[in-house]
Each structure stands twice: as structure tokens, then as C-alpha cells.
Design an enzyme around this catalytic site. Structure first.
Site, PDB file in Angstrom:
ATOM      1  N   GLU A 182      39.351 -39.409  14.539  1.00  0.00           N
ATOM      2  CA  GLU A 182      39.971 -38.905  13.315  1.00  0.00           C
ATOM      3  C   GLU A 182      38.962 -38.907  12.173  1.00  0.00           C
ATOM      4  OE1 GLU A 182      44.017 -39.309  10.621  1.00  0.00           O
ATOM      5  OE2 GLU A 182      43.545 -40.901  12.051  1.00  0.00           O
ATOM      6  N   PHE A 225      50.187 -37.982  22.136  1.00  0.00           N
ATOM      7  CA  PHE A 225      49.887 -37.799  23.551  1.00  0.00           C
ATOM      8  C   PHE A 225      50.203 -36.358  23.949  1.00  0.00           C
ATOM      9  CE2 PHE A 225      50.471 -42.410  25.339  1.00  0.00           C
ATOM     10  CZ  PHE A 225      49.383 -42.823  24.594  1.00  0.00           C
ATOM     11  N   HIS A 277      46.372 -40.713  10.557  1.00  0.00           N
ATOM     12  CA  HIS A 277      47.134 -41.144  11.729  1.00  0.00           C
ATOM     13  C   HIS A 277      46.780 -42.598  12.010  1.00  0.00           C
ATOM     14  CE1 HIS A 277      49.539 -40.672  15.252  1.00  0.00           C
ATOM     15  NE2 HIS A 277      48.538 -40.875  16.095  1.00  0.00           N
TER      16      HIS A 277
END
Length: 419
Positions: free
Chosen positions: A318, A403, A307
């Protein structure tokens, strides 16, 4: 109850409209050559904004894919989605007709939808009154319209939906399409994500929540995933679309197979509106779920398209998630963030990053993470800095997080005939 046989699903076509190329071939060339699509915003006057940079799509003409009247009745995000879908169908050499239309569906995600037309019509409303608002405002604005219009333009009458899970939307769309084919509800799916949210209000909103980079004097250095000097993400726009097919359907028509999709993991942090849970626990569960779904051992992973947003929170978490799932093998896996070149396409990011992952497997080349000059000590994996790497790949993952705590991992594998 008899368990449904899970069908094998392969990728037979790709389409992309991105800040570094308006076809999948141009996009791939841009990736492997480390091209940077980020510059000063030209889509509107950003001189009064704190953030004045973005990854804009250049030289895009919707009339290459539709007539002028149709284009005028679409927001830019839908133009991108329909155009990338038509590219992907042509790439797959898949013709939709009366015989197969009901077995071909569409899922195209978008995190924001038609915010440009909403802003424009708000100005009309305030300056000229409610009676002057366009009758096309609502159908141009709603996020599902890229999927709906793609079906209208291609004739695909099968399952049709739209994932709206912020920056995970494109990956959710692909995963959901995978499930539909896997369980026998369609023979092929047009799937991916699109976004066109580089608008005054959207940029102001993301800047207000301190998500964006403010490196306005160095736009091409602004997106720097895993670098200790990163200060936020850079907005991008565009679309990425895959054609997924049931394996026997693809073989029966002699389709070229880029890769096989074998796993889909989807979780939620249930933690915070915009921040990931510390340590990446939710992301780790999505990765584990995708591996389990695909029957994959962690040691089988060769590459992860991260990502990798270039935000202080995402990159560390991450990295932690990858290490928690892969253990020591994490240090042997190539990890790169193509957002370093395209910026962050929000709901479209999972689409173009799945395209990148599939092409990496097909071509045996790993795109780089450009701008990684001063690695964050907490980001200590192999991020393929600066230049692409030639390497045979068997299994690759694509991560997308959004989000609301949405986490998605897709697992792709080099296609091999069943023995």
C-alpha cells in the site's frame, strides 16, 4: 446519446458501531484519543485457538434499535448493520415516508455474512438432525440480509443491493451508492458495511492461512500497521454507515453536510487469492481512478485513511502504491490506519473507515496510527504515529483492499458551494 449530467453527492449522516464506541460520536472520540478496542476474545472459548484476541464490540444491545423478537431473527452482523443505519438516518434527520421512499435506497456490504448462525446450526444439524434446523437459518445467514432488513426497518424502497467483495465490501457499497445518486437513480442512499465474524470457525480459518496476529500476550499491541514488528491483522466487528444525498436534495431540506464524495476507483489485481500484487499495482490503479473520477490532482490530497491491515504484505505494498501515484507529494500527505485501534472489520472496515475519513474532514483532525513504535524501513511515509493531529483537510482518500484482489479507493472533499 446525450450524456447524463453527473449530480453532486454529499454525506449528511453517519452511524457507527465499533470496538471503540457504539455511536459515531463515541467512535470518533475513541479515534482522536487513540483508544484501543482489542483484547482477549470473550464471544466464545478461544483457549484452544492459536489466535485468542480480537476487537469485539462491547455493551451492544440490539433492543436499543429494534424489539427482541426482531433481534432474535437476525445474525449479529445484520443487527449491527440495521442499528448503524438507524443511527445514520437520525444523524441526517432524514425521515423516510410514502412520498420519498422510492427515492431512497440501501447498499450495505459484508464479506462473510451470518457465519455465527451457520456454525450454530451446523451443530444443531450434527447433534439433533436436519429436521431441527431453524427455518430462519438461511435468511439470517445470507450476506445481503443486512441491506434487506435495513430497508424493511426504515421503509427505503429504492435501489437495494449488497457488495460481497471481502474486505473491500463496505467501500464498494459506498462507491456504488455514490454512482446511483450521481446518475439520478435515487435522491439518497443508506450505505456502508457490517461484519460479525469473530466466531470459532472464522478465527480458525483466518489463523490457518497465517493472516492473523498471534500476539496473544499483548492484545493491545497486536495491531501495529507499518511497524516492522507486525505479524498479522486482528479481527474486529461492527458496522459503519453513511447517508449519501444528492446535493440539491440535501440543501432543500437544510441538511448538515459533513463532506462531499467526489471519486470512486475500483480495480482488481488479477493475481492471487489472498496476496496483493507486489508493488501494489492494482491498488495504485484504484487510487488513480478515484482521483481522475473526482477531477483531483495528486498534489491536492491532504490525508489518506489507509487500508493498513498490519500484515507484512499489505502495508509495504500500500505504501508503494501511494508513492507510485502521488510521487514526491506522498511524503507530504498524512496517512493513518485506524485499524490500529479497531482491528480489521473485514467487510465492515470500509464503512467505519469512510466514517472516520468524513469526520476527519468535518472536524479538521487526523486520527493516529497507534502502536507504530519501530517503523518498517519500507514504510517511510507520515503515518501520524501515536497521537491525533489537528490539521485542516480539503481532500482525503479512504483505501480498502480485499482477498481476491479487490481494490477500492473513495475520494472525499470538503464541501464548498458551487460558484
Amino acid at each position: 446519446m446525450t450524456e447524463i449530467e453527473r449530480k453532486r453527492v454529499v454525506v449528511t449522516g453517519v452511524g457507527a458501531i465499533t470496538p471503540i464506541g457504539n455511536t459515531s460520536a463515541a467512535y470518533w472520540s475513541g479515534l482522536v484519543n487513540g483508544h484501543n478496542g482489542i483484547g482477549e476474545i470473550t464471544l466464545f472459548d478461544a483457549s484452544h485457538h492459536d489466535c485468542r484476541i480480537a476487537g469485539e464490540v462491547k455493551n451492544f444491545d440490539p433492543e436499543d434499535y429494534m424489539d427482541r423478537k426482531e433481534a432474535k431473527r437476525m445474525d449479529r452482523f445484520s443487527q449491527f448493520g440495521v442499528s448503524a443505519a438507524k443511527q445514520a438516518l437520525a444523524d441526517a434527520n432524514l425521515v423516510i415516508n410514502d412520498l420519498n421512499a422510492e427515492q431512497i435506497g440501501v447498499i450495505i456490504g459484508s464479506g462473510v455474512g451470518g457465519i455465527k448462525v451457520m456454525e450454530d446450526q451446523q451443530t444443531v444439524y450434527l447433534n439433533r438432525g436436519p429436521d431441527r434446523c431453524s427455518p430462519f437459518m438461511i435468511p439470517m445467514m445470507i450476506a445481503n440480509m443486512a441491506a434487506g432488513l435495513t430497508a424493511i426497518h426504515t421503509g427505503a424502497k429504492g435501489p437495494n443491493s449488497c457488495a460481497v467483495t471481502a474486505c473491500a465490501a463496505g467501500s464498494n457499497a459506498i462507491g456504488d451508492a455514490f454512482r446511483i445518486i450521481q446518475n439520478g437513480y435515487a435522491q439518497a442512499m443508506i450505505c456502508g458495511g457490517c461484519e460479525a465474524a469473530i466466531t470459532p470457525l472464522s478465527v480458525a480459518g483466518f489463523a490457518a492461512c497465517k493472516a492473523l496476529s498471534f500476539r496473544n500476550d499483548q492484545p493491545q499491541k497486536a495491531s501495529r500497521p507499518f511497524d516492522k514488528d507486525r505479524d498479522g491483522f486482528v479481527m474486529g466487528e461492527g458496522a459503519g454507515v453513511l447517508i449519501l444525498e444528492e446535493l440539491q436534495h440535501a440543501l432543500s431540506r437544510g441538511a448538515r453536510i459533513y463532506a462531499e464524495i467526489v471519486g470512486y476507483g475500483m480495480t482488481c489485481d488479477a493475481y492471487h487469492m489472498t496476496s496483493p500484487v507486489p508493488g501494489g499495482e492494482g491498488a495504485a490503479r484504484a487510487i488513480r481512478m478515484a482521483l481522475k473520477d473526482g477531477g483531483l490532482d495528486p498534489n491536492m490530497i491532504d490525508y489518506i485513511n489507509a487500508h493498513g491491515t498490519s500484515t507484512p504484505a499489505n502495508d509495504v505494498n500500500e505504501t508503494a502504491a501511494i508513492k507510485s501515484v502521488l510521487g514526491e507529494h506522498a511524503y507530504k500527505v498524512a496517512v493513518s490506519s485506524t485499524k490500529s485501534m479497531t482491528g480489521h472489520l473485514l467487510g465492515g472496515s470500509g464503512g467505519i473507515e469512510a466514517v472516520a475519513t468524513v469526520l476527519a474532514i468535518a472536524n479538521g483532525v487526523i486520527p493516529p496510527t497507534i502502536n507504530l513504535e519501530n517503523p518498517d524501513p519500507d514504510c517511510d511515509l507520515d503515518y501520524v504515529p501515536q497521537t491525533s493531529r489537528v490539521q485542516a483537510l480539503n481532500v482525503a482518500l479512504s483505501n480498502s483492499f480485499g482477498f481476491g484482489g479487490h481494490n477500492v479507493t473513495l475520494a472525499f472533499k470538503k464541501y464548498a458551494e458551487a460558484k
